[in-house]
Design a protein around this motif. Structure first.
Motif, PDB file in Angstrom:
ATOM      1  N   THR A  13       0.364   5.182   0.790  1.00  0.00           N
ATOM      2  CA  THR A  13      -0.681   6.030   1.366  1.00  0.00           C
ATOM      3  C   THR A  13      -0.940   7.284   0.539  1.00  0.00           C
ATOM      4  OG1 THR A  13       0.847   7.228   2.800  1.00  0.00           O
ATOM      5  CG2 THR A  13      -0.155   5.223   3.714  1.00  0.00           C
ATOM      6  N   PHE A  70       8.145  -1.136   6.183  1.00  0.00           N
ATOM      7  CA  PHE A  70       7.551   0.195   6.047  1.00  0.00           C
ATOM      8  C   PHE A  70       8.644   1.129   5.554  1.00  0.00           C
ATOM      9  CE2 PHE A  70       7.269   4.486   7.774  1.00  0.00           C
ATOM     10  CZ  PHE A  70       6.083   4.897   7.183  1.00  0.00           C
ATOM     11  N   VAL A  83       0.841  -1.189   0.000  1.00  0.00           N
ATOM     12  CA  VAL A  83       0.000   0.000   0.000  1.00  0.00           C
ATOM     13  C   VAL A  83       0.880   1.243   0.000  1.00  0.00           C
ATOM     14  CG1 VAL A  83      -1.601   1.350   1.423  1.00  0.00           C
ATOM     15  CG2 VAL A  83      -1.923  -1.132   1.202  1.00  0.00           C
ATOM     16  N   CYS A 125      -1.361  -7.333   4.301  1.00  0.00           N
ATOM     17  CA  CYS A 125      -0.551  -6.269   3.718  1.00  0.00           C
ATOM     18  C   CYS A 125       0.916  -6.576   3.995  1.00  0.00           C
ATOM     19  CB  CYS A 125      -0.949  -4.926   4.333  1.00  0.00           C
ATOM     20  SG  CYS A 125      -0.019  -3.559   3.651  1.00  0.00           S
ATOM     21  N   ILE A 179      -4.518  -0.733   5.465  1.00  0.00           N
ATOM     22  CA  ILE A 179      -3.699  -1.941   5.693  1.00  0.00           C
ATOM     23  C   ILE A 179      -4.562  -3.191   5.548  1.00  0.00           C
ATOM     24  CG2 ILE A 179      -2.382  -3.238   7.440  1.00  0.00           C
ATOM     25  CD1 ILE A 179      -1.359  -0.488   8.472  1.00  0.00           C
ATOM     26  N   VAL A 186       4.156  -1.143   3.504  1.00  0.00           N
ATOM     27  CA  VAL A 186       3.511   0.150   3.286  1.00  0.00           C
ATOM     28  C   VAL A 186       4.567   1.206   2.970  1.00  0.00           C
ATOM     29  CG1 VAL A 186       2.090   1.983   4.321  1.00  0.00           C
ATOM     30  CG2 VAL A 186       1.609  -0.413   4.877  1.00  0.00           C
ATOM     31  N   LEU A 221       0.017  -3.498  11.136  1.00  0.00           N
ATOM     32  CA  LEU A 221       0.745  -3.964   9.943  1.00  0.00           C
ATOM     33  C   LEU A 221       1.323  -5.361  10.179  1.00  0.00           C
ATOM     34  CD1 LEU A 221       1.803  -3.431   7.099  1.00  0.00           C
ATOM     35  CD2 LEU A 221       3.701  -2.132   8.083  1.00  0.00           C
TER      36      LEU A 221
END
Ligand code: GLV
Ligand code: GLV
Length: 355
Positions: free
Chosen positions: A8, A77, A6, A50, A46, A53, A69
């Motif tokens: 954001t 991340f 993902v 996931c 999320i 990110v 997460l």
């Protein structure tokens, strides 16, 4: 796509997207209109599964998001930023999530904005532009918008890391300023560069520039004509520039901040600017973005821009690419990244998922 990643925010360029989708990733890019996503918004993004990110510096990456997460199977991340004061790396560690940032690609771009603000403040460019547009110019005058000559003055740098050093070099080489810097670490490359430049100037019959590593930050504040702040933001640098320290600076000094807002006590700065009309400031960052402390916007001796120091096309695409590589590398177990500038592939390299 085998992995779900993902982002954001939509990010500049297509390289980062191609990198992910060509490597087994199903990419979801959040196109939510509001600028700053809440923790709840991100938890929803999320979802149940996931793997990683890519997030933004406006988001609060703490315990709640890393635990969410981790539960969704996430291992990585990356902040799309070099600064990571919005990320609780200890919490990430606790939940086995590797954290990446994007150093290197924004060094020169950010230093160039700090240099731009320095010049704009020294030569009162924004005030003069407003004056012109307001139709107030009615002819050349000897005292109209008189500013500071940088040549031969002293530039002070607080935090001589990548960005601070690049800025110092620009100001010393470009404008023949002398340097005083404060950093816990000695910047040998910077010192060598200035020494070599001074030798060159001397050989061409010009006044050589000088450098000095200050023993204390206050020494920089007292001696420099322009001071640019380039520390990381953490507990030790919060309100580094406060009322007392502002009082130590020259009455006609220029202060530049392209690091993080909370490094300056902004309310104290507004007061100082009011009391000292010859003191000027160039700010890219604010204590409580997107807000400014009351009074700041009305002050002629302040130049304010909306956190755009890394905003060049090349850099923003580079940041997006690095952030994607951080996440992809961790998910796929690649050896991470290849840029010699990249000294910290992950901030917590050895994070392990909880048992
Ligand atoms: C921007 O502020 C960054 O930290 O990259
Ligand atoms: C950040 O990139 C710094 O080291 O200045």
């Amino acid at each position: 796509g085998k992995y779900r990643v993902v982002s954001t925010k939509p990010m500049p360029g297509t390289r980062w997207i191609n990198l992910l989708v060509q490597n087994d990733v199903r990419l979801e890019i959040c196109t939510e209109k509001k600028t700053i996503l809440s923790v709840e918004d991100i938890i929803a993004l999320i979802g149940d599964k996931c793997d990683g990110v890519i997030g933004q510096l406006t988001e609060d990456w703490g315990e709640q998001l890393f635990s969410t997460l981790s539960k969704a199977g996430g291992k990585a991340f990356s902040n799309m930023a070099v600064g990571y004061n919005n990320v609780d790396v200890d919490a990430a560690n606790k939940y086995g999530v590797a954290v990446g940032n994007t150093p290197g690609v924004l060094t020169e771009t950010t230093a160039e904005l700090a240099a731009s603000l320095s010049l704009a403040a020294a030569r009162r460019i924004v005030e003069a532009d407003e004056f012109m547009r307001a139709g107030l110019y009615d002819g050349w005058l000897p005292h109209l918008f008189v500013g500071n000559l940088l040549k031969g003055q002293t530039v002070g740098v607080i935090g001589a890391g990548r960005i601070g050093s690049a800025y110092a070099r620009m100001m010393v080489e470009g404008f023949k300023m002398n340097l005083i810097y404060y950093d816990l670490y000695q910047s040998t490359r910077l010192e060598k560069f200035i020494t070599a430049y001074a030798t060159f100037l001397k050989a061409s019959g010009e006044t050589p520039v000088t450098w000095k590593r200050a023993a204390t930050m206050d020494e920089v504040l007292q001696e420099a004509d322009i001071i640019s702040l380039h520390p990381v933001l953490d507990k030790t640098t919060y309100h580094l520039v406060n009322k007392e320290r502002l009082a130590k600076m020259k009455k006609e000094a220029i202060l530049i901040n392209c690091s993080r807002g909370p490094v300056i006590d902004e309310a104290a700065l507004v007061e100082h600017l009011k009391q000292n009309p010859m003191f000027r400031v160039g700010l890219d960052v604010f204590e409580e973005e997107p807000y400014m402390k009351p009074g700041l916007a009305e002050l002629k001796n302040a130049i304010v821009v909306p956190h755009i120091a890394s905003a060049s096309k090349w850099t923003r695409e580079g940041m997006a690419t690095l952030a994607a590589l951080n996440v992809l590398g961790k998910i796929k177990g690649y050896p991470v990244w290849f840029d010699a500038n990249r000294v910290e592939p992950f901030l917590n390299e050895n994070a392990q998922p909880p048992a």
